[in-house]
Design a protein around this motif. Structure first.
Motif, PDB file in Angstrom:
ATOM      1  N   GLY A   1     -12.034 -11.266  -2.942  1.00 41.72           N
ATOM      2  CA  GLY A   1     -12.993 -11.415  -1.835  1.00 41.72           C
ATOM      3  C   GLY A   1     -13.858 -10.127  -1.808  1.00 41.72           C
ATOM      4  N   TYR A   2     -14.902 -10.087  -1.515  1.00 43.11           N
ATOM      5  CA  TYR A   2     -16.695  -9.881  -1.107  1.00 43.11           C
ATOM      6  C   TYR A   2     -16.888  -9.694   0.370  1.00 43.11           C
ATOM      7  N   LYS A   3     -17.052  -8.850   1.328  1.00 50.16           N
ATOM      8  CA  LYS A   3     -17.315  -8.999   1.929  1.00 50.16           C
ATOM      9  C   LYS A   3     -18.828  -7.633   1.460  1.00 50.16           C
ATOM     10  N   ASN A   4     -20.095  -7.953   2.178  1.00 48.66           N
ATOM     11  CA  ASN A   4     -21.391  -7.796   1.578  1.00 48.66           C
ATOM     12  C   ASN A   4     -20.709  -7.021   0.146  1.00 48.66           C
ATOM     13  N   GLU A   5     -20.600  -8.261  -0.493  1.00 48.95           N
ATOM     14  CA  GLU A   5     -20.437  -7.331  -1.581  1.00 48.95           C
ATOM     15  C   GLU A   5     -19.332  -6.298  -2.021  1.00 48.95           C
ATOM     16  N   THR A   6     -18.693  -6.074  -1.496  1.00 50.28           N
ATOM     17  CA  THR A   6     -17.406  -4.917  -1.507  1.00 50.28           C
ATOM     18  C   THR A   6     -16.248  -5.357  -1.658  1.00 50.28           C
ATOM     19  N   LEU A   7     -15.788  -4.975  -2.841  1.00 49.62           N
ATOM     20  CA  LEU A   7     -14.746  -6.497  -3.710  1.00 49.62           C
ATOM     21  C   LEU A   7     -13.535  -5.275  -2.199  1.00 49.62           C
ATOM     22  N   PHE A   8     -13.015  -6.818  -0.869  1.00 49.27           N
ATOM     23  CA  PHE A   8     -12.252  -5.913  -0.383  1.00 49.27           C
ATOM     24  C   PHE A   8     -10.384  -6.082  -0.710  1.00 49.27           C
ATOM     25  N   GLY A   9     -10.306  -7.804  -1.646  1.00 48.89           N
ATOM     26  CA  GLY A   9      -8.993  -7.886  -2.259  1.00 48.89           C
ATOM     27  C   GLY A   9      -8.904  -9.420  -3.247  1.00 48.89           C
ATOM     28  N   LYS A  10      -7.539  -9.068  -3.202  1.00 47.17           N
ATOM     29  CA  LYS A  10      -7.345 -10.090  -4.089  1.00 47.17           C
ATOM     30  C   LYS A  10      -5.774 -10.858  -4.331  1.00 47.17           C
ATOM     31  N   CYS A  11      -5.680 -12.638  -5.098  1.00 49.13           N
ATOM     32  CA  CYS A  11      -5.068 -13.002  -4.893  1.00 49.13           C
ATOM     33  C   CYS A  11      -4.819 -13.594  -6.267  1.00 49.13           C
ATOM     34  N   ARG A  12      -3.567 -13.171  -6.866  1.00 48.75           N
ATOM     35  CA  ARG A  12      -3.711 -13.882  -7.705  1.00 48.75           C
ATOM     36  C   ARG A  12      -2.012 -14.127  -8.120  1.00 48.75           C
ATOM     37  N   VAL A  13      -2.186 -15.976  -8.524  1.00 51.39           N
ATOM     38  CA  VAL A  13      -0.340 -16.395  -8.422  1.00 51.39           C
ATOM     39  C   VAL A  13      -0.479 -16.922  -9.853  1.00 51.39           C
ATOM     40  N   ASN A  14       0.798 -17.267 -10.919  1.00 49.68           N
ATOM     41  CA  ASN A  14       1.067 -17.884 -12.253  1.00 49.68           C
ATOM     42  C   ASN A  14       1.139 -19.001 -11.820  1.00 49.68           C
ATOM     43  N   LEU A  15       0.372 -20.066 -12.965  1.00 48.22           N
ATOM     44  CA  LEU A  15       0.957 -21.151 -12.688  1.00 48.22           C
ATOM     45  C   LEU A  15       1.964 -21.841 -13.486  1.00 48.22           C
TER      46      LEU A  15
END
Length: 117
Positions: free
Chosen positions: A20-34
């Motif tokens: 997730g980016y707000k005004n091109e600044t990374l603010f978070g991530k979400c990772r899942v294994n499939l």
């Protein structure tokens, strides 16, 4: 502007990662294994500076939407998590899960959330 996008990483086999980016600044991530038609949530992180703005919900919902589109039916998290319960996950033994077809039949909860991960 807030943007959620998939991040490709050739080193991570059978994973899906959204950032997730707000005004091109990374603010978070979400990772899942499939694994066939299920996924395991491994990471959902929001930078402290961006918490309290429901960005975690947006990032989680974007990730779950992609999983639904590629045929994933359930997403599990390894232990009980009150935030995920508020997001619509269900408790099962000592872990939580979400049934994706049912998840997207419910409303967005952004107006109801007090705290983010």
């Amino acid at each position: 502007m807030i943007v959620f996008k998939e991040i490709k990483d050739s080193k991570l086999f059978n994973t899906l990662t959204y950032a997730g980016y707000k005004n091109e600044t990374l603010f978070g991530k979400c990772r899942v294994n499939l694994n066939k038609d299920i996924a395991h949530l491994e990471v959902l992180e929001i930078d402290d500076k961006f918490r309290g703005n429901n960005l975690g919900e947006g990032l989680l919902r974007s990730t779950l939407n992609k999983l639904d589109k590629i045929g994933i039916k359930k997403v599990y998290y390894k232990c009980y998590n009150p935030y995920l319960i508020k997001m619509g996950f269900m408790k099962e033994d000592n872990r939580v899960y979400v049934d994706l077809p049912n998840f997207f039949n419910s409303k967005c909860r952004s107006g109801e959330i007090d705290n983010e991960i």
